[in-house]
Design an enzyme around this catalytic site. Structure first.
Site, short mmCIF file in Angstrom:
data_model
loop_
_atom_site.label_atom_id
_atom_site.label_comp_id
_atom_site.label_asym_id
_atom_site.label_seq_id
_atom_site.Cartn_x
_atom_site.Cartn_y
_atom_site.Cartn_z
N ALA A 14 9.59 -46.38 54.26
CA ALA A 14 10.77 -47.22 54.49
C ALA A 14 10.51 -48.71 54.30
O ALA A 14 11.45 -49.49 54.22
CB ALA A 14 11.31 -46.98 55.91
N ARG A 19 4.89 -58.87 51.52
CA ARG A 19 3.72 -59.58 50.98
C ARG A 19 3.46 -59.25 49.51
O ARG A 19 2.65 -59.91 48.86
CB ARG A 19 2.49 -59.28 51.83
CG ARG A 19 2.49 -60.03 53.17
CD ARG A 19 1.16 -59.89 53.87
NE ARG A 19 1.02 -58.57 54.48
CZ ARG A 19 -0.13 -58.06 54.91
NH1 ARG A 19 -1.25 -58.75 54.76
NH2 ARG A 19 -0.17 -56.87 55.46
N GLY A 84 9.99 -49.44 63.98
CA GLY A 84 8.64 -48.97 64.24
C GLY A 84 8.39 -47.57 63.73
O GLY A 84 9.31 -46.85 63.32
N LYS A 337 6.40 -37.54 19.27
CA LYS A 337 7.27 -37.53 20.44
C LYS A 337 8.14 -36.28 20.41
O LYS A 337 8.79 -36.00 19.41
CB LYS A 337 8.13 -38.80 20.46
CG LYS A 337 8.97 -39.03 21.70
CD LYS A 337 10.35 -38.39 21.67
CE LYS A 337 11.23 -38.92 20.58
NZ LYS A 337 12.59 -38.27 20.59
N ALA A 366 0.57 -39.28 4.51
CA ALA A 366 0.67 -40.62 5.09
C ALA A 366 2.06 -41.20 4.88
O ALA A 366 2.67 -41.03 3.84
CB ALA A 366 -0.37 -41.53 4.45
N SER A 391 3.17 -37.92 0.71
CA SER A 391 3.14 -39.23 1.35
C SER A 391 4.47 -39.94 1.23
O SER A 391 5.18 -39.82 0.21
CB SER A 391 2.04 -40.09 0.72
OG SER A 391 0.78 -39.53 0.96
N SER A 409 5.93 -37.04 -3.12
CA SER A 409 5.71 -38.34 -2.47
C SER A 409 6.91 -39.25 -2.69
O SER A 409 7.47 -39.31 -3.79
CB SER A 409 4.45 -38.99 -3.03
OG SER A 409 3.32 -38.21 -2.72
#
Length: 453
Positions: A14, A19, A84, A337, A366, A391, A409
């Site tokens: 909580a 600081r 508390g 991804k 590539a 590529s 390519s």
């Protein structure tokens, strides 16, 4: 994992953490790429509680979201007034009112309590009604002190309320408590706030238990485990300590780290034996690497699975949803991804594969890009087995390339390619004899006139 139905875990989360000088709730600051809260939940889950309650307060919505991301079955309750630690635990009472057995109280800003320590507390709780976690502090500072007689814990005195003699005691209170659940809430109901801070201290239940004829004891752990995080400086030290321990554990488990001090792990990183991790590798959350794989230097991994014998890097990035089967090769400056790469796929360099499924033993040339985003929606690219992608091929999703096919390519592939076909999707080359020299002369003359002018 089996769960202990009669054990409930209560995590106090909580506090604001003033600081920290931050708008982010303290328990959401990260160590090992995970919120401090997750570290406490990770430790508590090691003793298999039947129910978990997180008590939120400052930033309740954010903290609750983080808790549910760890475990969607976690119960949430908000402490609307910070009165508390006893008051915070009392907030969980209604969620556990029908629960018998034991309760364990942990703190969301204390990330290093170990599973072995909690098991020791559970063992001690078989003989005592209340068990408190303590530690010997070379410099006790402002910690509460444990007042003991042999293995009997008589009371816990907060520093503010301790006498000079009690402040000389080096056995300190961590705040972690393991107790009979019914007794815990009965005692909390009796806790008052007649102290310097005007708060309801959870520590007061020890004296109340002894007064009621109940038994209390303590377990001692290394002081490191009780380290709470209250400042940015402590957060940075906690990160360093976490990484040091994670590296040592990886080495102990049979993982080769060629430059251990440069590798950064996450809380939940899993790596199999005989895997090699090169220098400057960064692990984000939810990464699993099987045995005998290799991750070369300067790679960033997050939310991915790497199978046995696969090789990644250097300078590769695997993002959430990347699944590499056995013997896949990912080379330099490749990003993957939400894509599944089947056995033996090779992606040598300079490639983006997103929202894709690549069949076994396919070779990606590539500069290949799966063009998966149209500005609004994501679309999937499916490439079959034993395909050769030339590529600098642009694969405009949604699109499918069949088994044993090939792309020339520089092609832009916008239509499906049938099995075993060669796809060419580029402009026809036209050569203009002598035009290069005439163009260069024209450009130079135009530049000279501009400079003269």
């Amino acid at each position: 994992m089996s769960y202990t139905a009669d054990l409930s875990l209560i995590v106090l989360a909580a506090g604001q953490g003033t600081r920290m000088n931050s708008d982010v709730p303290k328990v959401l600051h990260k160590v090992g790429a995970a919120p401090l809260l997750h570290h406490a939940l990770w430790a508590g889950r090691s003793i298999e509680p039947g129910k978990i309650v997180v008590v939120t307060g400052y930033g309740a919505a954010q903290v609750g979201k983080a808790a549910l991301a760890f475990d969607p079955d976690i119960l949430l309750v908000e402490q609307t007034e910070r009165k508390g630690t006893a008051h915070a635990v009392a907030c969980a009472a209604d969620l556990l009112v029908d629960e018998k057995g034991q309760a364990l109280v942990l703190y969301g800003d204390t990330p290093f309590v170990s599973g072995d320590t909690l098991l020791a507390m559970r063992t001690a709780a078989k003989e005592f009604d209340i068990v408190v976690l303590g530690f010997e502090a070379p410099d006790p500072g402002r910690y509460g002190r444990l007042i003991v007689d042999g293995n009997q814990l008589q009371e816990i005195v907060e520093y503010k309320d301790a006498s000079p003699a009690q402040r000389e005691i080096s056995l300190c209170n961590s705040g972690v408590i393991y107790a009979n659940k019914v007794l815990l809430f009965d005692l909390i109901a009796q806790v008052g706030c007649d102290n310097e801070a005007g708060e309801y201290y959870l520590t007061d239940i020890v004296a109340l238990a002894n007064k009621a004829g109940k038994s209390a004891s303590y377990v001692i752990c290394d002081a490191f485990e009780t380290q709470g995080i209250n400042t940015r400086s402590e957060l940075s030290m906690a990160e360093a300590a976490f990484q040091s321990r994670a590296r040592a554990e990886a080495l102990e488990n049979g993982v080769t780290l060629t430059a251990p001090e440069t590798v950064y792990f996450a809380l939940d990183t899993v790596i199999g034996r005989d895997t090699v991790i090169g220098p400057n590798v960064i692990f984000g959350p939810n990464v699993t690497i099987e045995s005998e794989a290799e991750v070369k230097g300067f790679c960033h991994l997050e939310g991915c699975h790497i199978s046995r014998g696969a090789q990644v890097g250097p300078f590769a990035r695997l993002r959430p949803g990347a699944e590499l089967a056995e013997d896949v090769h990912i080379g330099n400056f490749v990003e993957v991804k939400n894509a599944i790469l089947d056995q033996g796929v090779k992606v040598g360099h300079l490639t983006y594969l997103g929202d894709a499924h690549i069949g076994e033993f396919t070779n990606i040339g590539a500069g290949t890009i799966t063009c998966n985003y149209d500005g609004v929606n994501k679309h999937k690219t499916t490439i079959g087995a034993r395909v050769f992608i030339g590529s600098n091929t642009m694969l405009v999703a949604p699109v499918r390339v069949g088994n044993d096919a090939m792309t020339g390519s520089g092609s832009v592939i916008t239509k499906d390619v049938e099995d075993a076909a060669l796809a060419l999707g580029r402009a026809v080359q036209v050569n203009k004899p002598g035009l290069a020299v005439r163009l260069m002369q024209l450009y130079q003359a135009a530049k000279a006139a501009r400079l003269k002018g």
